[in-house]
Design a protein around this motif. Structure first.
Motif, short mmCIF file in Angstrom:
data_model
loop_
_atom_site.label_atom_id
_atom_site.label_comp_id
_atom_site.label_asym_id
_atom_site.label_seq_id
_atom_site.Cartn_x
_atom_site.Cartn_y
_atom_site.Cartn_z
N ILE A 157 -20.24 -8.99 -6.71
CA ILE A 157 -19.60 -9.63 -5.47
C ILE A 157 -19.74 -8.47 -4.49
O ILE A 157 -20.09 -8.59 -3.34
N GLY A 158 -19.16 -7.14 -4.91
CA GLY A 158 -19.10 -6.05 -4.06
C GLY A 158 -19.12 -4.86 -4.77
O GLY A 158 -18.83 -4.88 -6.08
N ALA A 159 -19.10 -3.94 -3.90
CA ALA A 159 -18.84 -2.49 -4.35
C ALA A 159 -17.71 -1.69 -3.89
O ALA A 159 -17.43 -2.12 -2.82
N ILE A 160 -16.83 -1.11 -4.61
CA ILE A 160 -15.53 -0.44 -4.25
C ILE A 160 -15.63 1.07 -4.15
O ILE A 160 -16.18 1.58 -5.20
N ASP A 161 -15.01 1.64 -3.16
CA ASP A 161 -14.92 3.04 -3.16
C ASP A 161 -13.78 3.36 -2.22
O ASP A 161 -13.34 2.21 -1.54
N CYS A 162 -13.72 4.58 -2.04
CA CYS A 162 -12.88 5.06 -0.84
C CYS A 162 -13.32 6.09 -0.16
O CYS A 162 -14.11 7.00 -0.50
N PHE A 163 -12.66 6.36 1.09
CA PHE A 163 -13.22 7.38 1.97
C PHE A 163 -11.95 8.03 2.78
O PHE A 163 -11.02 7.28 2.88
N ARG A 179 -2.14 15.79 2.45
CA ARG A 179 -3.37 16.59 2.30
C ARG A 179 -4.00 16.12 1.17
O ARG A 179 -3.62 16.23 0.18
N ASN A 180 -5.44 16.08 1.28
CA ASN A 180 -6.16 15.70 0.18
C ASN A 180 -6.59 16.76 -0.59
O ASN A 180 -6.53 17.98 -0.31
N ARG A 181 -7.63 16.50 -1.62
CA ARG A 181 -8.23 17.45 -2.57
C ARG A 181 -8.85 18.47 -1.87
O ARG A 181 -9.25 19.54 -2.51
N LYS A 182 -9.76 18.01 -0.78
CA LYS A 182 -10.48 18.96 0.00
C LYS A 182 -9.57 19.98 0.79
O LYS A 182 -10.31 20.87 1.56
N GLY A 183 -8.52 19.73 1.08
CA GLY A 183 -7.58 20.75 1.88
C GLY A 183 -7.32 20.06 3.21
O GLY A 183 -6.57 20.92 3.91
N PHE A 184 -7.86 19.03 3.94
CA PHE A 184 -7.51 18.80 5.06
C PHE A 184 -6.58 17.43 4.98
O PHE A 184 -6.36 16.81 4.01
N PHE A 185 -5.84 17.32 6.07
CA PHE A 185 -4.92 16.11 6.15
C PHE A 185 -5.82 14.66 6.42
O PHE A 185 -6.72 14.89 7.35
N SER A 186 -5.45 13.52 5.74
CA SER A 186 -6.15 12.46 5.79
C SER A 186 -5.56 11.21 5.42
O SER A 186 -4.43 11.28 4.71
N ILE A 187 -6.03 10.25 5.64
CA ILE A 187 -5.52 8.57 4.91
C ILE A 187 -6.67 8.32 4.16
O ILE A 187 -7.75 8.26 4.64
N ASN A 188 -6.51 8.03 2.98
CA ASN A 188 -7.64 7.66 1.95
C ASN A 188 -7.38 6.05 2.09
O ASN A 188 -6.59 5.21 1.92
N VAL A 189 -8.72 5.63 2.48
CA VAL A 189 -9.00 4.23 2.79
C VAL A 189 -9.82 3.54 1.74
O VAL A 189 -10.99 4.14 1.27
N GLN A 190 -9.47 2.39 1.01
CA GLN A 190 -10.01 1.71 0.20
C GLN A 190 -11.17 0.74 0.68
O GLN A 190 -10.56 -0.03 1.40
N ALA A 204 -5.70 0.48 4.14
CA ALA A 204 -5.58 1.49 5.14
C ALA A 204 -4.14 2.17 5.13
O ALA A 204 -3.72 2.04 6.35
N ARG A 205 -3.56 2.34 3.99
CA ARG A 205 -2.09 2.62 4.04
C ARG A 205 -1.68 3.78 3.39
O ARG A 205 -0.56 3.98 3.19
N TRP A 206 -2.50 4.60 2.50
CA TRP A 206 -2.15 5.55 1.64
C TRP A 206 -2.57 6.99 2.06
O TRP A 206 -3.50 7.18 2.62
N PRO A 207 -1.72 7.70 1.82
CA PRO A 207 -1.87 9.29 2.43
C PRO A 207 -3.05 9.93 1.62
O PRO A 207 -3.45 9.34 0.50
N GLY A 208 -3.86 10.88 1.95
CA GLY A 208 -4.87 11.58 1.33
C GLY A 208 -4.82 12.12 0.23
O GLY A 208 -5.68 12.12 -0.64
N SER A 209 -3.44 12.33 -0.18
CA SER A 209 -3.36 12.86 -1.78
C SER A 209 -3.38 11.63 -2.76
O SER A 209 -3.32 12.11 -3.96
N THR A 210 -3.45 10.76 -2.53
CA THR A 210 -3.33 9.32 -3.51
C THR A 210 -4.61 9.47 -4.32
O THR A 210 -5.73 9.38 -3.11
N HIS A 211 -4.72 9.14 -5.31
CA HIS A 211 -5.98 8.97 -5.98
C HIS A 211 -6.47 7.74 -5.75
O HIS A 211 -5.66 6.62 -5.59
N ASP A 212 -7.82 7.29 -6.11
CA ASP A 212 -8.57 6.22 -5.68
C ASP A 212 -7.75 5.16 -6.59
O ASP A 212 -7.84 3.99 -6.27
N VAL A 213 -7.70 5.54 -7.83
CA VAL A 213 -7.36 4.47 -9.00
C VAL A 213 -5.94 3.90 -8.41
O VAL A 213 -5.61 2.85 -8.82
N THR A 214 -4.95 4.75 -8.18
CA THR A 214 -3.59 4.33 -7.78
C THR A 214 -3.67 3.23 -6.45
O THR A 214 -3.08 2.45 -6.50
#
Length: 328
Positions: A157-163, A179-190, A204-214
C-alpha cells in the motif's frame, strides 16, 4: 504666590523634564502600503514558482477556509482572505522572515505574523480530508497494483519512514529532548507515502530524540493494520523497523537469488518515500532551513499544513500541470 517667583519657576532651566523634552521619543508616522494581489499579476507558471500551488489549487484552499480566516473591522479595510493565503504560501515557500513576506505583499510585519499563524491553523484542520488512508477495497487494490507496476512488489500500500524538521531550541527543562542524534533540534515526523508520492499518513508531534520505531508503535496506523482494517495490505520500511506481518523490511544477510531479488524490489519500492521527502523539502524550504516558531504546537501545525498543501499540489494530472519536480 509672588509674580516674580512664579516667573522664576517657569523659566528655570534646571528642570530635567524641560531640558530633555527634545529627546522624548516620537511616534513614527504610520505608512499605508499598497496591498499587492499577485494572483492577478503572474501567470500560472510564474505563480506556481513563487507560491508552490497553481491558481485553481489556491482557489480550492480559499473556498474551504475562507469562512475561518475572514474578519471585519470598523477602522479600515481588512486584508482579503486571498491575500492572506498568498502571504502564508510565500512564507512556507521561502522560509523567510515575516518582514520579508510582509514587504512582498504590502502589509505590516505584525499583520503578516498574525495572518500566517491563523491561516496555517485553518489549513491544518483540513488534514482529515487531504491526508488519509484509503479504506475501500477497490482503492486498496488500485494502490497495490500501482506499486506492483512500479517495481514488482505485491500487496504494498505504501512506504513508511521518518524525517526531521529543524527547529530552534524552545528552552526550559525539556529542551534537550528535541535534540536528535545528529546534534540539532528537530521534530521527528513520520509519513507514509504511496506510489503517486501522496501522503497517506502524517504524524508530527514527537521530539527529535524519539526513535522511529517508538513513533510507529504509538501511532494509530499501527493499530489499524493490526486490526486487519487494510486486509492483506503491506507497508515497506527500512532496517530500522522490526519486521512484522504487515511491515516488511530488507533482509540483512542475503544468500540466495530470491533473497537478493526481494531486497532489490523492496528497496526500489521504498524509494517513493525518500522521493516524497525530497520534493516536500524543496517545495517548502521552511521544513529544511528551520522553523523559528517559539512553541512546539505552532511548529506541528506548520508541518501538518505543509503536508496538506503538498497533497493538494499532487491532485493535478500531468496533462495540464507542470510537475513540481521540474519547477524545483
Amino acid at each position: 504666590m509672588d509674580a516674580s517667583i512664579l516667573a522664576y519657576i517657569l523659566n528655570d532651566d534646571s528642570d530635567d523634564e524641560f531640558d530633555n523634552i527634545h529627546q522624548l521619543p516620537h511616534r513614527r508616522p504610520r505608512i499605508i502600503r499598497k496591498r499587492i494581489n499577485w494572483y492577478y499579476i503572474y501567470d500560472n507558471i510564474d505563480f506556481q514558482r513563487r507560491f508552490r500551488l497553481l491558481k485553481h489549487h489556491v482557489l480550492m484552499v480559499l473556498e474551504r477556509i475562507e469562512r475561518k480566516i475572514s474578519y471585519r473591522t470598523k477602522n479600515n479595510e481588512p486584508i482579503p482572505p486571498l491575500i492572506q493565503i498568498l502571504v502564508t504560501l510565500r512564507f512556507v515557500a521561502t522560509g523567510s522572515f515575516f518582514i520579508c513576506v510582509a514587504d512582498f505583499c504590502g502589509i505590516s510585519k505584525q499583520s503578516a505574523q498574525s495572518i500566517v499563524h491563523k491561516v496555517l491553523i485553518a489549513i491544518a484542520e483540513e488534514s482529515k480530508d487531504f491526508i488519509k488512508f484509503p479504506c475501500e477495497t477497490n482503492d486498496l487494490l488500485r494502490m497495490q497494483l500501482e506499486n506492483f507496476n512500479l517495481s514488482g512488489f505485491i500487496r504494498v500500500i505504501g512506504a513508511i519512514d521518518c524525517f526531521h524538521v529543524r527547529i530552534r531550541s524552545y528552552g526550559g527543562e525539556d529542551a534537550e529532548i528535541y535534540r536528535n542524534r545528529k546534534g540539532f533540534f528537530s521534530i521527528n515526523v513520520q509519513a507514509i507515502v504511496n506510489s503517486r508520492l501522496e501522503l497517506l499518513d502524517l504524524v508530527a508531534r514527537w521530539p527529535g530524540s524519539t526513535h522511529d520505531v517508538t513513533i510507529f508503535d504509538n501511532s494509530r496506523i499501527k493499530s489499524r493494520f493490526e486490526s486487519g482494517e487494510f486486509e492483506n495490505g503491506l507497508l515497506l520500511g527500512d532496517s530500522g523497523y522490526a519486521c512484522m506481518p504487515y511491515l516488511l523490511t530488507p533482509l540483512q544477510n542475503v544468500n540466495t537469488p530470491s533473497e537478493i531479488l526481494y531486497n532489490e524490489s523492496q528497496i526500489r519500492t521504498r524509494t517513493m518515500v525518500e522521493r516524497c521527502f525530497g520534493i516536500l523539502g524543496k517545495m517548502f524550504p521552511i521544513l529544511t532551513t528551520g522553523s523559528r516558531f517559539w512553541t512546539p504546537t505552532r511548529t506541528m501545525t506548520l508541518i501538518t499544513a505543509c503536508g496538506v498543501l503538498y497533497n493538494i499540489s499532487r491532485l493535478s494530472t500531468t496533462r495540464d500541470v507542470i510537475s513540481n519536480e521540474r519547477l524545483l
